[in-house]
Design a protein around this motif. Structure first.
Motif, PDB file in Angstrom:
ATOM      1  N   GLN A  19      -6.681   2.308  -1.462  1.00 64.22           N
ATOM      2  CA  GLN A  19      -5.511   3.033  -1.963  1.00 64.22           C
ATOM      3  C   GLN A  19      -5.043   2.487  -3.307  1.00 64.22           C
ATOM      4  N   ALA A  22      -7.535   3.551  -5.972  1.00 68.52           N
ATOM      5  CA  ALA A  22      -7.389   4.985  -6.250  1.00 68.52           C
ATOM      6  C   ALA A  22      -6.154   5.239  -7.113  1.00 68.52           C
ATOM      7  N   ASP A  23      -5.072   4.528  -6.826  1.00 65.94           N
ATOM      8  CA  ASP A  23      -3.852   4.682  -7.629  1.00 65.94           C
ATOM      9  C   ASP A  23      -4.086   4.255  -9.075  1.00 65.94           C
ATOM     10  N   HIS A  26      -6.148   6.807 -10.792  1.00 65.09           N
ATOM     11  CA  HIS A  26      -5.535   8.135 -10.807  1.00 65.09           C
ATOM     12  C   HIS A  26      -6.439   9.192 -10.174  1.00 65.09           C
ATOM     13  N   ILE A  27      -7.057   8.798  -9.052  1.00 65.41           N
ATOM     14  CA  ILE A  27      -7.852   9.731  -8.259  1.00 65.41           C
ATOM     15  C   ILE A  27      -7.406   9.620  -6.806  1.00 65.41           C
ATOM     16  N   SER A  28      -7.855  10.543  -5.983  1.00 65.47           N
ATOM     17  CA  SER A  28      -7.493  10.488  -4.567  1.00 65.47           C
ATOM     18  C   SER A  28      -8.288   9.399  -3.871  1.00 65.47           C
ATOM     19  N   LYS A  29      -7.727   8.902  -2.783  1.00 70.89           N
ATOM     20  CA  LYS A  29      -8.415   7.897  -1.977  1.00 70.89           C
ATOM     21  C   LYS A  29      -9.724   8.464  -1.444  1.00 70.89           C
ATOM     22  N   SER A  30      -9.711   9.729  -1.026  1.00 69.29           N
ATOM     23  CA  SER A  30     -10.937  10.339  -0.503  1.00 69.29           C
ATOM     24  C   SER A  30     -11.982  10.523  -1.602  1.00 69.29           C
ATOM     25  N   GLY A  31     -11.539  10.841  -2.818  1.00 75.48           N
ATOM     26  CA  GLY A  31     -12.473  10.967  -3.933  1.00 75.48           C
ATOM     27  C   GLY A  31     -13.137   9.649  -4.267  1.00 75.48           C
TER      28      GLY A  31
END
Length: 50
Positions: A19, A22-23, A26-31
């Motif tokens: 997490q 990803a933050d 600047h992408i999603s955690k799933s991405g």
């Protein structure tokens, strides 16, 4: 393998958190998870314990 996958792996290694990485990216955690999984499959090695 592409530059983004390598960058994502580096940031994930620095932050030890999917997490947080990803933050920062600047992408999603799933991405991020998908990109790391694809990189691991391509290299045929586990880079991170989940």
């Amino acid at each position: 393998m592409n530059f983004d996958q390598l960058l994502y792996a580096e940031v994930l290694a620095q932050h030890n958190s999917m997490q947080k990485a990803a933050d920062v990216l600047h992408i999603s955690k799933s991405g991020l998870s998908i990109a790391i999984h694809q990189l691991e499959n391509e290299l045929e090695v586990t880079l991170f314990d989940k």
